[in-house]
Design a protein around this motif. Sequence first.
Motif, PDB file in Angstrom:
ATOM      1  N   LEU A  20       0.842  -1.193   0.000  1.00  0.00           N
ATOM      2  CA  LEU A  20       0.000   0.000   0.000  1.00  0.00           C
ATOM      3  C   LEU A  20       0.882   1.250   0.000  1.00  0.00           C
ATOM      4  O   LEU A  20       1.598   1.503   0.958  1.00  0.00           O
ATOM      5  CB  LEU A  20      -0.933  -0.003   1.219  1.00  0.00           C
ATOM      6  N   LEU A  21       0.817   1.991  -1.096  1.00  0.00           N
ATOM      7  CA  LEU A  21       1.682   3.150  -1.269  1.00  0.00           C
ATOM      8  C   LEU A  21       1.095   4.381  -0.596  1.00  0.00           C
ATOM      9  O   LEU A  21      -0.082   4.698  -0.769  1.00  0.00           O
ATOM     10  CB  LEU A  21       1.880   3.437  -2.756  1.00  0.00           C
ATOM     11  N   ALA A  22       1.919   5.100   0.136  1.00  0.00           N
ATOM     12  CA  ALA A  22       1.456   6.276   0.863  1.00  0.00           C
ATOM     13  C   ALA A  22       1.380   7.512  -0.030  1.00  0.00           C
ATOM     14  O   ALA A  22       0.534   8.385   0.179  1.00  0.00           O
ATOM     15  CB  ALA A  22       2.389   6.547   2.048  1.00  0.00           C
ATOM     16  N   GLU A  23       2.259   7.596  -1.040  1.00  0.00           N
ATOM     17  CA  GLU A  23       2.315   8.785  -1.887  1.00  0.00           C
ATOM     18  C   GLU A  23       2.314   8.376  -3.359  1.00  0.00           C
ATOM     19  O   GLU A  23       3.336   8.508  -4.050  1.00  0.00           O
ATOM     20  CB  GLU A  23       3.551   9.613  -1.559  1.00  0.00           C
ATOM     21  N   PRO A  24       1.194   7.928  -3.882  1.00  0.00           N
ATOM     22  CA  PRO A  24       1.144   7.431  -5.263  1.00  0.00           C
ATOM     23  C   PRO A  24       1.462   8.475  -6.320  1.00  0.00           C
ATOM     24  O   PRO A  24       1.933   8.137  -7.409  1.00  0.00           O
ATOM     25  CB  PRO A  24      -0.296   6.919  -5.394  1.00  0.00           C
ATOM     26  N   LYS A  25       1.228   9.756  -6.021  1.00  0.00           N
ATOM     27  CA  LYS A  25       1.493  10.795  -7.024  1.00  0.00           C
ATOM     28  C   LYS A  25       2.969  10.882  -7.382  1.00  0.00           C
ATOM     29  O   LYS A  25       3.326  11.352  -8.468  1.00  0.00           O
ATOM     30  CB  LYS A  25       0.964  12.142  -6.528  1.00  0.00           C
ATOM     31  N   GLY A  67      -5.115  -1.263  -7.183  1.00  0.00           N
ATOM     32  CA  GLY A  67      -6.429  -1.007  -6.624  1.00  0.00           C
ATOM     33  C   GLY A  67      -6.472   0.340  -5.930  1.00  0.00           C
ATOM     34  O   GLY A  67      -5.620   0.640  -5.083  1.00  0.00           O
ATOM     35  N   ILE A  68      -7.452   1.174  -6.289  1.00  0.00           N
ATOM     36  CA  ILE A  68      -7.602   2.517  -5.722  1.00  0.00           C
ATOM     37  C   ILE A  68      -8.892   2.579  -4.916  1.00  0.00           C
ATOM     38  O   ILE A  68      -9.954   2.188  -5.403  1.00  0.00           O
ATOM     39  CB  ILE A  68      -7.662   3.578  -6.838  1.00  0.00           C
ATOM     40  N   GLU A  69      -8.797   3.063  -3.701  1.00  0.00           N
ATOM     41  CA  GLU A  69      -9.977   3.209  -2.846  1.00  0.00           C
ATOM     42  C   GLU A  69      -9.850   4.503  -2.056  1.00  0.00           C
ATOM     43  O   GLU A  69      -8.758   4.860  -1.614  1.00  0.00           O
ATOM     44  CB  GLU A  69     -10.100   2.012  -1.904  1.00  0.00           C
ATOM     45  N   HIS A  70     -10.982   5.182  -1.861  1.00  0.00           N
ATOM     46  CA  HIS A  70     -10.963   6.504  -1.246  1.00  0.00           C
ATOM     47  C   HIS A  70     -10.935   6.466   0.281  1.00  0.00           C
ATOM     48  O   HIS A  70     -10.463   7.404   0.918  1.00  0.00           O
ATOM     49  CB  HIS A  70     -12.191   7.296  -1.718  1.00  0.00           C
ATOM     50  N   PHE A  71     -11.412   5.383   0.881  1.00  0.00           N
ATOM     51  CA  PHE A  71     -11.595   5.362   2.326  1.00  0.00           C
ATOM     52  C   PHE A  71     -10.586   4.446   3.035  1.00  0.00           C
ATOM     53  O   PHE A  71     -10.437   3.273   2.680  1.00  0.00           O
ATOM     54  CB  PHE A  71     -13.020   4.908   2.669  1.00  0.00           C
ATOM     55  N   ASP A  72      -9.936   4.990   4.051  1.00  0.00           N
ATOM     56  CA  ASP A  72      -8.993   4.202   4.850  1.00  0.00           C
ATOM     57  C   ASP A  72      -9.649   2.950   5.420  1.00  0.00           C
ATOM     58  O   ASP A  72      -9.062   1.870   5.397  1.00  0.00           O
ATOM     59  CB  ASP A  72      -8.463   5.034   6.029  1.00  0.00           C
ATOM     60  N   ASN A  73     -10.839   3.103   5.978  1.00  0.00           N
ATOM     61  CA  ASN A  73     -11.500   2.000   6.666  1.00  0.00           C
ATOM     62  C   ASN A  73     -11.913   0.878   5.727  1.00  0.00           C
ATOM     63  O   ASN A  73     -12.263  -0.212   6.183  1.00  0.00           O
ATOM     64  CB  ASN A  73     -12.731   2.504   7.430  1.00  0.00           C
ATOM     65  N   VAL A  74     -11.885   1.154   4.419  1.00  0.00           N
ATOM     66  CA  VAL A  74     -12.203   0.123   3.434  1.00  0.00           C
ATOM     67  C   VAL A  74     -10.924  -0.491   2.871  1.00  0.00           C
ATOM     68  O   VAL A  74     -10.757  -1.702   2.839  1.00  0.00           O
ATOM     69  CB  VAL A  74     -13.064   0.695   2.292  1.00  0.00           C
ATOM     70  N   ILE A  75     -10.003   0.359   2.425  1.00  0.00           N
ATOM     71  CA  ILE A  75      -8.801  -0.165   1.780  1.00  0.00           C
ATOM     72  C   ILE A  75      -7.924  -0.963   2.743  1.00  0.00           C
ATOM     73  O   ILE A  75      -7.167  -1.837   2.348  1.00  0.00           O
ATOM     74  CB  ILE A  75      -7.994   0.959   1.095  1.00  0.00           C
ATOM     75  N   VAL A  76      -8.043  -0.691   4.047  1.00  0.00           N
ATOM     76  CA  VAL A  76      -7.275  -1.479   4.996  1.00  0.00           C
ATOM     77  C   VAL A  76      -7.723  -2.941   4.968  1.00  0.00           C
ATOM     78  O   VAL A  76      -6.919  -3.860   5.191  1.00  0.00           O
ATOM     79  CB  VAL A  76      -7.375  -0.884   6.425  1.00  0.00           C
ATOM     80  N   LEU A  91       0.819  -6.665  -7.478  1.00  0.00           N
ATOM     81  CA  LEU A  91      -0.308  -5.929  -6.909  1.00  0.00           C
ATOM     82  C   LEU A  91       0.169  -4.747  -6.082  1.00  0.00           C
ATOM     83  O   LEU A  91       1.098  -4.870  -5.285  1.00  0.00           O
ATOM     84  CB  LEU A  91      -1.143  -6.854  -6.012  1.00  0.00           C
ATOM     85  N   ARG A  92      -0.485  -3.599  -6.274  1.00  0.00           N
ATOM     86  CA  ARG A  92      -0.279  -2.449  -5.407  1.00  0.00           C
ATOM     87  C   ARG A  92      -1.631  -1.825  -5.097  1.00  0.00           C
ATOM     88  O   ARG A  92      -2.552  -1.859  -5.928  1.00  0.00           O
ATOM     89  CB  ARG A  92       0.628  -1.395  -6.059  1.00  0.00           C
ATOM     90  N   LEU A  93      -1.736  -1.231  -3.928  1.00  0.00           N
ATOM     91  CA  LEU A  93      -2.935  -0.543  -3.492  1.00  0.00           C
ATOM     92  C   LEU A  93      -2.569   0.864  -3.056  1.00  0.00           C
ATOM     93  O   LEU A  93      -1.430   1.112  -2.635  1.00  0.00           O
ATOM     94  CB  LEU A  93      -3.579  -1.274  -2.305  1.00  0.00           C
ATOM     95  N   PHE A  94      -3.507   1.775  -3.142  1.00  0.00           N
ATOM     96  CA  PHE A  94      -3.308   3.076  -2.511  1.00  0.00           C
ATOM     97  C   PHE A  94      -4.649   3.766  -2.324  1.00  0.00           C
ATOM     98  O   PHE A  94      -5.638   3.440  -2.974  1.00  0.00           O
ATOM     99  CB  PHE A  94      -2.333   3.970  -3.282  1.00  0.00           C
ATOM    100  N   ARG A  95      -4.642   4.720  -1.387  1.00  0.00           N
ATOM    101  CA  ARG A  95      -5.844   5.484  -1.093  1.00  0.00           C
ATOM    102  C   ARG A  95      -5.831   6.778  -1.894  1.00  0.00           C
ATOM    103  O   ARG A  95      -4.875   7.555  -1.831  1.00  0.00           O
ATOM    104  CB  ARG A  95      -5.933   5.802   0.405  1.00  0.00           C
ATOM    105  N   ALA A  96      -6.884   6.983  -2.677  1.00  0.00           N
ATOM    106  CA  ALA A  96      -7.006   8.216  -3.463  1.00  0.00           C
ATOM    107  C   ALA A  96      -8.438   8.318  -3.972  1.00  0.00           C
ATOM    108  O   ALA A  96      -9.198   7.350  -3.944  1.00  0.00           O
ATOM    109  CB  ALA A  96      -6.030   8.222  -4.636  1.00  0.00           C
TER     110      ALA A  96
END
Length: 214
Positions: A20-25, A67-76, A91-96
């Motif tokens: 899970l990447l903290a800074e995808p940009k 995988g991109i998801e907007h909510f912390d409580n979901v992507i966790v 596979l990589r995930l991040f919140r955005a």
Amino acid sequence: MRLRNKPWARDFMAEHPDVLLAEPKKMNNGWRDLFGNDHQIHVEVGTGMGQFIIGMAIANPDINYIGIEHFDNVIVSALEKAIEADKPSNLRLFRANGVELAEIFSKGEIDRVYLNFSDPWPKTRHAKRRLTHETFLKLYESVLIPAGEIHFKTDNRGLFEYSLVSMSDYGMKLRYVSLDLHAEMPEDNIMTEYEEKFSAKGQPIYRLESQFSN
């Protein structure tokens, strides 16, 4: 979706930067370097709890999945599933938020976008929030390869009908349309959590594949 607060989520996500990447940009125009190969990159916008994107990564090791998801409580929850699956290397995930795609990817970095069981936003005044609205189609086109694809699944007939019209009006080619996916049940279909829930109730699942013009 009612979100249960998970105060531990941020700390837990920070412990697994390999998934899970903290800074995808910061990865804009560098995603293939991150994966260390030239394989295709497929992105799910609104990955939810991750069942689909993780299943796809396991089933297709020669494709990179994000995988991109907007909510912390979901992507966790997606992160937990990825850990249980031994952290697939593709596979990589991040919140955005989906509106940030052009800041995260450059033109041609993505080969395919998945939209699975997106919020239908049924009220007409909210149409611009639908992930198949023209505004979002332009956004996907800006980061996809020429003739890139969108694969879309939903249980909501109204949203499906809207999406067919929206994509057709945009000039996209409809390559596949199903009004009852599970009546056909392709062998390679990976179900989302919502898909399992709705299909178990006997609700038809609608699916389409569309392609941008060259």
